[in-house]
Design an enzyme around this catalytic site. Sequence first.
Site, PDB file in Angstrom:
ATOM      1  N   GLU A   1       5.104  -0.230  -5.548  1.00 29.27           N
ATOM      2  CA  GLU A   1       4.304   0.483  -4.543  1.00 29.27           C
ATOM      3  C   GLU A   1       5.173   0.877  -3.342  1.00 29.27           C
ATOM      4  O   GLU A   1       5.957   0.076  -2.851  1.00 29.27           O
ATOM      5  CB  GLU A   1       3.172  -0.422  -4.054  1.00 29.27           C
TER       6      GLU A   1
ATOM      7  N   SER B   1      -4.572  -6.265   8.736  1.00 25.16           N
ATOM      8  CA  SER B   1      -3.873  -6.481   7.468  1.00 25.16           C
ATOM      9  C   SER B   1      -3.306  -5.159   6.969  1.00 25.16           C
ATOM     10  O   SER B   1      -3.651  -4.090   7.459  1.00 25.16           O
ATOM     11  CB  SER B   1      -4.842  -7.027   6.427  1.00 25.16           C
ATOM     12  N   LYS B   2      -2.455  -5.263   5.967  1.00 23.20           N
ATOM     13  CA  LYS B   2      -1.885  -4.060   5.372  1.00 23.20           C
ATOM     14  C   LYS B   2      -3.016  -3.201   4.799  1.00 23.20           C
ATOM     15  O   LYS B   2      -2.992  -1.976   4.891  1.00 23.20           O
ATOM     16  CB  LYS B   2      -0.903  -4.448   4.272  1.00 23.20           C
ATOM     17  N   ARG B   3      -3.996  -3.887   4.222  1.00 19.17           N
ATOM     18  CA  ARG B   3      -5.107  -3.131   3.626  1.00 19.17           C
ATOM     19  C   ARG B   3      -5.838  -2.282   4.682  1.00 19.17           C
ATOM     20  O   ARG B   3      -6.191  -1.136   4.436  1.00 19.17           O
ATOM     21  CB  ARG B   3      -6.076  -4.083   2.931  1.00 19.17           C
TER      22      ARG B   3
ATOM     23  N   ASP C   1      -3.636   0.685   5.568  1.00 20.28           N
ATOM     24  CA  ASP C   1      -3.662   1.671   4.471  1.00 20.28           C
ATOM     25  C   ASP C   1      -4.962   2.475   4.517  1.00 20.28           C
ATOM     26  O   ASP C   1      -4.960   3.692   4.414  1.00 20.28           O
ATOM     27  CB  ASP C   1      -3.582   0.971   3.104  1.00 20.28           C
TER      28      ASP C   1
END
Length: 511
Positions: free
Chosen positions: A287, A264-266, A269
Amino acid sequence: MKDVRVRFAPSPTGALHIGGVRTALYNFLLARQQGGTMILRIEDTDQNRYVPGAEQYIMDSLEWAGIKIDEGVREGGLYAPYRQSERKHLYQQYAQQLLSSGHAYYAFDTEQEIEALRERQKAAGSDQQQYSSATRTTMRNSLTLGAEETKKLLDSGTNYVIRFKIPENEKVVLTDLIRGEVSVNTTQLDDKVLMKSDGMPTYHLANVVDDFLMKISHVIRGEEWLPSAPLHVLLYKAFGWEKDMPQFAHLPLLLKPDGNGKLSKRDADRMGFPIFPLTWKDPNTGEQSKGYRESGYLPEALINFLAFLGWNPGTEQEIFSMDELIQAFSIERIGKAGAKFDIQKAQWFNQHYLRAKPDAELATYLLKTLEQENIECTKEKALKICSAMKERIAFPQELWEHGKFFFAAPKTFDESVISKKWNTEARQVLTAFRNALKEMNAFDATIAKSTLEQVTTTLNIGMGKIMQALRVSITGLGGGPDLMMIMEIIGKAETVNRITFALDTLPQHTT
Ligand code: GLU
């Protein structure tokens, strides 16, 4: 055989995820290999999720990655328009066809009524599909209300949706090119909405109608769409398009680096790597997320990396140009298992492609950075720096980040080197070397080396013993490219100054 026509069909709901680039790539590879056509279709029928700028972002990303589109919003083509919001009339027409043939029906249920159905099912402990052959008879739709009442409601402008009438207790079988035979019983499917109350089609209807009208031969898409595939097969049947049904290939998921769940993007990141091809500023939240391009990844490296996330050539070869991928690609060699996203591997590819670049190209990049930093540098010096640094960097920006010592004397010195190597012998050699240099006229890497050899021989001190001390006095660092070349690049006067400064400032008697 049917002409190969494939499509990448993203929804412009935000930035294109890196997994989307892989999907586009696999479509493109098949198209190019088979002399087929690559289509970009923008699936923008969900007005609530529309994000301005996303469509442009998708096109820019594909262009940067080298994935060329033959037919699409920008390119046009025989089957235009390629933006679904401009094809509304078609979906309406095809929904009408299904209504007339009895494969679809109007449903007038309000949100509350749907909620009440959900509650009833929950209370009954039913794990049945929500709106289905088992429950549709209890709801307010054209099947239960009859023709007259339905017409009255339609005429009076009552809100409605059009639902697909899933056949009762039927086995749907499809052959996925990656997963083999996939079958499901229709009792597990619900009467999906095909047309929403705003007059827009849902994904399912628009996607199937367009794949048919655009003569798509292969649907290559992410695994998350596999559960929708049986419904799509039923739609092809209901329309009577069975013999024109495309072949399906559902690509394996991209997994977190440890293999535990979907990337996921999370996760990206948190682990400090990009998830989007280009930098993206979310217009809703403001963002900003840095892209692969802005992080210094070369498109050819990213493509090579993505190609291997799910596919492999069956040989040891890892380095593939786009043309080589086009040659070697085959859907049969795509695996079912999720592909672990290993960013180190992406860096490894980047390093490889960076090394293969001509010095001149890297020098142009370096000179641009230096200009931004207000540092003057000749082309000749930039070329030498690039040639010296090339083997040691994974990203072009590291030419500057790891090569600052080419432009400024170090202000600090690597402590661990100083404590181990800055001893009396080193100071002796450095002093003598510096003094010898002062006397010389010509100077380059070869002369620097022979001078140092002479000095160490005379003093009878092994060169290996003092090299790190010399390096740290010149660069401040314990490692880096060839030291003789560094001295040549910064020049004799600067070399002398730096050694003098180190001798003057660093502690005298560390052993
Ligand atoms: N619009 C869908 C998406 O956003 C397309 C899925 C498909 O390829 O059928 O991924």
